[in-house]
Scaffold this motif. Structure first.
Motif, short mmCIF file in Angstrom:
data_model
loop_
_atom_site.label_atom_id
_atom_site.label_comp_id
_atom_site.label_asym_id
_atom_site.label_seq_id
_atom_site.Cartn_x
_atom_site.Cartn_y
_atom_site.Cartn_z
N ALA A 49 1.19 -1.15 -0.25
CA ALA A 49 0.53 -0.08 -0.09
C ALA A 49 0.99 1.07 -0.23
O ALA A 49 1.27 1.99 -0.70
CB ALA A 49 -1.26 0.03 1.45
N GLN A 50 2.00 1.34 1.20
CA GLN A 50 2.80 2.61 0.76
C GLN A 50 3.78 2.82 -0.57
O GLN A 50 3.53 3.69 -1.10
CB GLN A 50 4.08 2.32 1.58
N GLU A 51 3.64 1.59 -1.27
CA GLU A 51 4.35 1.71 -2.03
C GLU A 51 3.56 2.13 -3.62
O GLU A 51 3.66 3.22 -4.21
CB GLU A 51 5.00 0.14 -2.78
N LYS A 52 2.38 1.77 -3.04
CA LYS A 52 1.04 2.24 -4.33
C LYS A 52 0.90 3.83 -4.41
O LYS A 52 0.81 4.35 -5.39
CB LYS A 52 0.10 1.72 -4.20
N THR A 53 1.02 4.39 -2.73
CA THR A 53 0.73 5.66 -2.39
C THR A 53 1.79 6.40 -2.84
O THR A 53 1.71 7.61 -3.80
CB THR A 53 0.44 6.28 -1.58
N ALA A 56 1.37 6.74 -6.82
CA ALA A 56 1.12 7.77 -7.33
C ALA A 56 1.48 8.87 -7.34
O ALA A 56 1.03 10.25 -8.33
CB ALA A 56 -0.96 7.51 -6.17
N LEU A 57 1.72 9.47 -6.20
CA LEU A 57 2.33 10.97 -6.01
C LEU A 57 3.53 11.27 -7.06
O LEU A 57 2.90 12.45 -7.38
CB LEU A 57 3.26 11.05 -4.50
N LEU A 58 4.60 9.71 -7.79
CA LEU A 58 5.03 10.52 -8.56
C LEU A 58 4.33 10.80 -9.65
O LEU A 58 5.01 11.51 -10.56
CB LEU A 58 6.25 9.65 -8.55
N PHE A 64 1.42 16.42 -13.35
CA PHE A 64 1.05 18.31 -13.55
C PHE A 64 1.18 18.43 -15.00
O PHE A 64 2.50 18.56 -15.52
CB PHE A 64 1.79 18.43 -12.37
N ASP A 65 0.17 19.43 -14.78
CA ASP A 65 0.22 20.72 -15.86
C ASP A 65 1.07 22.31 -14.76
O ASP A 65 -0.19 23.07 -14.86
CB ASP A 65 -1.14 20.28 -17.14
N THR A 66 1.70 22.59 -15.43
CA THR A 66 2.37 23.84 -15.56
C THR A 66 1.49 24.87 -16.20
O THR A 66 1.84 26.04 -15.61
CB THR A 66 3.81 24.17 -15.36
N GLY A 67 0.68 24.86 -16.98
CA GLY A 67 0.01 26.23 -17.03
C GLY A 67 -0.79 26.38 -16.65
O GLY A 67 -1.80 26.95 -16.46
N LYS A 68 -1.18 26.11 -15.58
CA LYS A 68 -2.85 25.81 -15.07
C LYS A 68 -2.68 26.37 -13.96
O LYS A 68 -2.97 26.96 -12.89
CB LYS A 68 -3.09 24.48 -14.09
N LEU A 69 -0.94 26.93 -13.79
CA LEU A 69 -0.64 28.22 -12.72
C LEU A 69 -0.57 29.28 -12.41
O LEU A 69 -1.19 29.92 -13.90
CB LEU A 69 1.11 27.64 -12.35
#
Length: 130
Positions: A49-53, A56-58, A64-69
């Motif tokens: 479970a820790q490895e999955k989270t 998912a974070l990575l 992540f789309d920097t255009g949303k900033l």
């Protein structure tokens, strides 16, 4: 591809005769019985479970789309040091200036006097005889 040829009898390594006789008379029934246990440690459910989270974070960071900033203006604030800090800095500068501008020609000449003289030969002889 051709199969490799087996070496001839003369090319085989020589085995000492006492070792050879021991190998020929070896009886596997004389060996002790032993149980083998495979030790493969599987990860616990918590580790999975820790490895999955973490994965998912990575993935979230990578996708992540920097255009949303939104664009922001950074304001740098340069706080001036307080009066105490300025005084300390002046004191340090004066100390360094005094050391750098020191004139050794203003020093007075001194004579060194030894206050702890060594004992004479007579005193040593008296202590040995006592």
């Amino acid at each position: 591809m051709a199969a490799p040829k087996s070496p001839s009898l003369k090319d085989l390594p020589k085995v000492a005769t006492d070792l050879k006789s021991q190998l020929e008379t070896f009886n596997p029934d004389n060996m002790k019985k032993a149980t083998t246990a495979e030790k493969i440690i599987l990860p616990t459910a918590e580790d999975v479970a820790q490895e999955k989270t973490q994965k998912a974070l990575l993935e979230g960071v990578e996708a992540f789309d920097t255009g949303k900033l939104k664009h922001t203006e950074t304001q740098e604030k340069n706080q001036l040091p307080d009066k105490d800090a300025i005084e300390q800095e002046k004191g340090k500068q004066q100390l360094f200036a005094g050391i750098e501008n020191f004139d050794p020609s203003k020093l007075k000449h001194t004579e060194t006097q030894e206050k702890n003289p060594l004992p004479t030969k007579e005193a040593i002889e008296q202590e040995k005889t006592a």
